[in-house]
Design an enzyme around this catalytic site. Sequence first.
Site, short mmCIF file in Angstrom:
data_model
loop_
_atom_site.label_atom_id
_atom_site.label_comp_id
_atom_site.label_asym_id
_atom_site.label_seq_id
_atom_site.Cartn_x
_atom_site.Cartn_y
_atom_site.Cartn_z
N THR A 177 41.64 33.23 36.53
CA THR A 177 40.52 33.69 35.72
C THR A 177 41.07 34.46 34.53
OG1 THR A 177 39.07 33.82 37.60
CG2 THR A 177 38.57 35.32 35.80
N GLY A 207 30.91 32.69 41.57
CA GLY A 207 31.71 33.87 41.91
C GLY A 207 31.22 35.11 41.17
N GLY A 231 36.03 36.43 44.42
CA GLY A 231 34.73 36.76 43.84
C GLY A 231 33.70 37.30 44.82
N1 ASP Z 1 36.96 35.86 40.53
C1 ASP Z 1 37.01 34.43 40.42
C2 ASP Z 1 35.95 33.81 41.31
O1 ASP Z 1 35.79 34.27 42.42
C3 ASP Z 1 38.33 33.86 40.81
C4 ASP Z 1 39.55 34.49 40.19
O2 ASP Z 1 39.48 35.58 39.64
O3 ASP Z 1 40.60 33.86 40.28
O4 ASP Z 1 35.34 32.85 40.91
#
Ligand code: ASP
Length: 311
Positions: A177, A207, A231
Amino acid sequence: MTGLTSIAIHGGAGTILKGSLTPELEVLYLAALKKAAQVGNAILRNGGSSIDAVVAAVVELEDCPLFNAGKGAVFNHLGQHELDASIMEGKTLDAGAVCGVRHVRNPILLARAVMEKSDHVILSGEGAEMFAKALSLPFEDDAYFYTEERYRQWQKLRGTEVFEMDHTPDGRNKMGTVGAVALDMSGNLAAATSTGGMTNKKYGRIGDTPVIGAGTYANNTTCAVSCTGHGELFIRSVVAYDISCLMSYKGLSLKQACDIVVMDKLVSIQGEGGLIAVDAAGNIEMPFNSEGMYRGSIDQNGKEFYGIYKL
Ligand code: ASP
């Protein structure tokens, strides 16, 4: 007008162990982080707004195939790329987000358009895509988003019920992300976050990234925050807003608030990940409870930092 500017960016947190990246890949990641931070910083130093700076930095990271956002996003259980993004302005508390959009080249531009050109905060799926088309934002076909590494990660999980942060067991574990937070010369804070979510996600899973207060938050009286991590746990912990609350209600410093939320509260529910944050005085924090986090910052004195692993 404070004249101070600060910017921090991230490219995801996760099990990124020292030695797990080849030296060549390490150089590529650090160069990509530097480019994104410098693009945002140049806008700030020229008197531009924090919103323009975080958008420019995130677009840079979305266009880079190394990160799980825009080009290079992970595959869902149908082998598609479903993208989430959000943005928030600390002065007005205006916010915009999109979730589950496909083929939109830069989801952060669409999130910004939701904030500035619609009466809504969150648009999802087909409706969000129709809005993007009406605004003539760029679309790409599936081939644009494809990367071999993400495809390989999905093949491992294809047909199973498992969904994962975009990591692999061969040591190159990482989430990807992307996000940016900034303070501009007028004292305005802004935060932006964009992601492909988690590999093999299904049933329209969303997420924390497009959830204002969970993955993204900005308030001129406290701080701007952009998160990366598992997330579901970040939503349940309302991470970004919790940091702002600890500052406003308890009078904690940005560092104290980050320590409590990332190293204590999240850890207690196995919420793996981290965040970047900047406060109204330009202080920058980039805490993570995972092995590593792709991150970079340029502070009020122009001092640059880029890192991947724990220090
Ligand atoms: N937070 C993101 C999600 O859960 C994933 C990530 O940060 O890699 O969609």
